[in-house]
Design a protein around this motif. Sequence first.
Motif, PDB file in Angstrom:
ATOM      1  N   SER A  33       0.828  -1.200   0.000  1.00  0.00           N
ATOM      2  CA  SER A  33       0.000   0.000   0.000  1.00  0.00           C
ATOM      3  C   SER A  33       0.864   1.251   0.000  1.00  0.00           C
ATOM      4  N   ARG A  34       1.934   1.217   0.836  1.00  0.00           N
ATOM      5  CA  ARG A  34       2.836   2.373   0.878  1.00  0.00           C
ATOM      6  C   ARG A  34       3.548   2.542  -0.457  1.00  0.00           C
ATOM      7  N   THR A 115      25.836  14.014   9.007  1.00  0.00           N
ATOM      8  CA  THR A 115      25.677  12.553   8.972  1.00  0.00           C
ATOM      9  C   THR A 115      24.644  12.093   7.948  1.00  0.00           C
ATOM     10  N   SER A 116      23.996  13.045   7.278  1.00  0.00           N
ATOM     11  CA  SER A 116      22.972  12.740   6.278  1.00  0.00           C
ATOM     12  C   SER A 116      21.844  11.890   6.855  1.00  0.00           C
ATOM     13  N   THR A 117      21.419  12.227   8.063  1.00  0.00           N
ATOM     14  CA  THR A 117      20.328  11.510   8.731  1.00  0.00           C
ATOM     15  C   THR A 117      19.250  12.500   9.165  1.00  0.00           C
ATOM     16  N   PRO A 118      17.986  12.079   9.169  1.00  0.00           N
ATOM     17  CA  PRO A 118      16.916  12.985   9.607  1.00  0.00           C
ATOM     18  C   PRO A 118      16.998  13.257  11.107  1.00  0.00           C
ATOM     19  N   ILE A 171       5.146   7.542  14.363  1.00  0.00           N
ATOM     20  CA  ILE A 171       4.882   7.495  12.932  1.00  0.00           C
ATOM     21  C   ILE A 171       5.964   6.673  12.222  1.00  0.00           C
ATOM     22  N   ASP A 172       5.579   5.971  11.166  1.00  0.00           N
ATOM     23  CA  ASP A 172       6.530   5.214  10.355  1.00  0.00           C
ATOM     24  C   ASP A 172       7.209   6.193   9.397  1.00  0.00           C
ATOM     25  N   THR A 173       8.453   6.523   9.693  1.00  0.00           N
ATOM     26  CA  THR A 173       9.161   7.527   8.896  1.00  0.00           C
ATOM     27  C   THR A 173       9.678   6.969   7.569  1.00  0.00           C
ATOM     28  N   THR A 174       9.496   5.661   7.354  1.00  0.00           N
ATOM     29  CA  THR A 174       9.966   5.059   6.106  1.00  0.00           C
ATOM     30  C   THR A 174       9.346   5.741   4.898  1.00  0.00           C
ATOM     31  N   VAL A 178      11.045   7.808   1.605  1.00  0.00           N
ATOM     32  CA  VAL A 178      10.731   7.601   0.190  1.00  0.00           C
ATOM     33  C   VAL A 178      10.338   8.922  -0.460  1.00  0.00           C
ATOM     34  N   VAL A 179       9.535   9.699   0.261  1.00  0.00           N
ATOM     35  CA  VAL A 179       9.113  11.007  -0.253  1.00  0.00           C
ATOM     36  C   VAL A 179      10.329  11.897  -0.472  1.00  0.00           C
ATOM     37  N   LYS A 180      11.250  11.875   0.486  1.00  0.00           N
ATOM     38  CA  LYS A 180      12.456  12.698   0.361  1.00  0.00           C
ATOM     39  C   LYS A 180      13.243  12.310  -0.889  1.00  0.00           C
TER      40      LYS A 180
END
Length: 378
Positions: A33-34, A115-118, A171-174, A178-180
């Motif tokens: 679905s995602r 670090t290229s991390t959110p 929240i599922d940040t996965t 993908v959006v990023k």
Amino acid sequence: MIIIVGILVAIIIVLLIYNMTIHKKIQQFNNLSRQANSLRVLQDFLSTIGECSSVDEKIQKINDILIEKYEIKYSTIVVFDGAEYQVKASNVDRKHWNTLSKLQEVPIFKDSIATSTPKYVTVNGDNERLPYQEMEFARAKSAIFYPIYIDNVYIGYWIIESGVAHDFDNIDTTIFEVVKENIVSVLKTVVHQKTLEAIVRKDLFTGLYSEEYLYGKGKKIIDQYTTSAVCMFRITNIEEINERYSRKLGNQVIIDISEYIGNNISSDYIFIRYMGPKFVIVFNGVDVDSVTTFVEDIKNGAENLEISLPENNEIEEVEIEAVDRNVKKKKVKQPKVKAKLNFVLTTYYKGTGMEEVLRKLEQYIDDADKSENDITCI
């Protein structure tokens, strides 16, 4: 009794296996679905690239899609343009844009960039502020900061915000990752267009826009129609005029021909100097058959012009008399020349590559016999 217990244990094991299978299928369904949702959003992104003209319009439209599809309260995309960080798209009030364009200076986000991390930040009480907020309390109480890289080069960031504290805790940040990546893909696509928009210039001789205009603002006008007639013409005897008379007279031919044609076509059409003695006219929303007669009239009128340098450019010849050496000067009238034009027309279809159309026309013009001055449809 032992048999009953064994049966119950077996039933429990079967149920556990069944539940695990169901749970796994639910996870697979959610993943599918995602993925499907991401594909739909990506499709919307790609449609936006084709529908919108300027880079800034495209980025703003993409941001609007993110807000709508993922029900994000606030979304802001900031890009480094080579000189400074600029808010390219946001639904936040403009009074906060100055703060949002300086998040790379906030210590907590510097680590995220390095670090290229959110980075997820939130408040615990009503009297607390997020690390980057200066004067505001009520607007945002939680946020996720995503640094954006293109080919390992940091070019900006995307930040989503909520007015609720701890709103992104579970929240599922996965999906946002993908959006990023989709945002990165779009920015990659439009970066070349941004370069073209930046280098659009007006020609000093004719006052016409350069070729690059057709790939940015010009394309927005052209793509309002399904098809348009594209015409390229070349002044075929420009080299002869330059060599036989002077380059100054050749320049005057280019100026007068472009002025004549510009004055005799509608301002709704696009007329640019393509390169050297080559020019392009785009008849928006007009088919080739309908424009051929008009082009013939334009061609005949332009070729009937007698072109010379202005009077103040008349050459002064010096004659020296042999007897008294008195110097006498006499003015020699400038020669008059006529231009010869070779035209080629074709059809442009909305959504296709304008550069490919122009390349095809230019190839015909360049391969044509130097003496050819006709109107050809290809």
